[in-house]
Design an enzyme around this catalytic site. Structure first.
Site, short mmCIF file in Angstrom:
data_model
loop_
_atom_site.label_atom_id
_atom_site.label_comp_id
_atom_site.label_asym_id
_atom_site.label_seq_id
_atom_site.Cartn_x
_atom_site.Cartn_y
_atom_site.Cartn_z
N GLN A 85 1.81 37.82 69.85
CA GLN A 85 2.01 36.81 68.82
C GLN A 85 1.94 35.40 69.41
OE1 GLN A 85 5.30 39.66 67.49
NE2 GLN A 85 5.04 38.45 65.64
N LEU A 133 3.77 38.22 78.81
CA LEU A 133 2.54 38.95 79.06
C LEU A 133 1.71 39.01 77.79
CD1 LEU A 133 4.96 40.40 80.83
CD2 LEU A 133 3.21 42.10 81.30
N GLY A 134 0.40 38.90 77.93
CA GLY A 134 -0.51 39.06 76.81
C GLY A 134 -1.92 39.26 77.33
N CYS A 154 6.98 35.39 71.14
CA CYS A 154 6.60 36.80 70.94
C CYS A 154 7.25 37.37 69.69
CB CYS A 154 6.95 37.63 72.18
SG CYS A 154 6.07 37.11 73.66
#
Length: 228
Positions: free
Chosen positions: A81, A146-147, A176
């Site tokens: 997100q 993290l993404g 997120c």
């Protein structure tokens, strides 16, 4: 055959330039037969919305007000997100050919989490993971976001580690998807960044653990993350 990797610290770049550098690295992987090109950098102020991100839900102010405060707002193709990047945050983009390495998606996430966890442990930082959301935490405060994007067996995007950035900026977003998510940074934990070599020195330290874990890629297959 041992994995062939390269690392590059780019300094401060715009989000658009960071995307361009990732695209070039993806092409270069094939052209030069590399297993990974890892980019370290810091971004100018930007709020990014992943594939599940929605500006009307994940940004706490109007887009006009966000821009007035000096932030870009960018829709991106990574997972997740809303994420915020600002100066003093270390962003790491591992561009990896996981198909050639024989790693699955979960194996790759394990590689990044194990690398980051080992690096934090080397700094004597007690860290943990939480099942409710991805990332690495110190207590209840988020330190690492993290993404990733994984397509055609190759990875892009990566992780953001709060080093000496302004943590108050995170009040602009639902981190997120969670409003009011507490965050922390190495500076907040009492570390003096320059004594650790600045962002570039910290990136080099992270890369040492990345290369060590990648060299033992068989151990990543089906692995579990164990917090110390």
């Amino acid at each position: 055959m041992s994995p062939k990797t390269e690392s590059r610290f780019l300094g401060r770049v715009s989000y658009a330039d960071g995307l361009q550098a990732q695209g070039a690295a993806l092409v270069e992987l094939d052209d030069r037969g590399l297993s990974a090109i890892v980019l370290g950098l810091e971004h100018s102020p930007v709020i990014t919305l992943g594939v599940r991100g929605k500006a009307e839900l994940d940004i706490q102010l109007s887009q006009a007000e966000i821009i007035k405060r000096g932030f870009e707002v960018v829709k991106t193709d990574r997972g997740g997100q809303a994420t915020l990047h600002n100066p003093g945050q270390l962003v790491i983009y591992p561009i990896c050919n996981i198909k050639a390495l024989g790693l699955g998606v979960r194996d790759y996430v394990c590689l990044i989490e194990k690398t980051t966890g080992a690096w934090l442990t080397s700094l004597n930082i007690s860290w943990s993971r939480q099942e409710r959301e991805p990332g690495i935490f110190v207590g209840e405060k988020k330190l690492v976001a993290l993404g990733f994007r994984i397509a055609h067996g190759k990875t892009s995007h990566g992780i953001a580690i709060n080093i000496e950035n302004n943590l108050e900026d995170f009040g602009l977003i639902r981190t997120c998807g969670i409003a009011g998510q507490p965050v922390t940074s190495l500076s907040d934990l009492g570390f003096k960044t320059q004594e650790l070599g600045g962002l570039s020195g910290l990136f080099e330290g992270w890369m040492t653990h990345f290369n060590a874990h990648l060299a033992d890629s068989e151990a990543l297959k089906g692995c579990q993350i164990v917090t110390p």
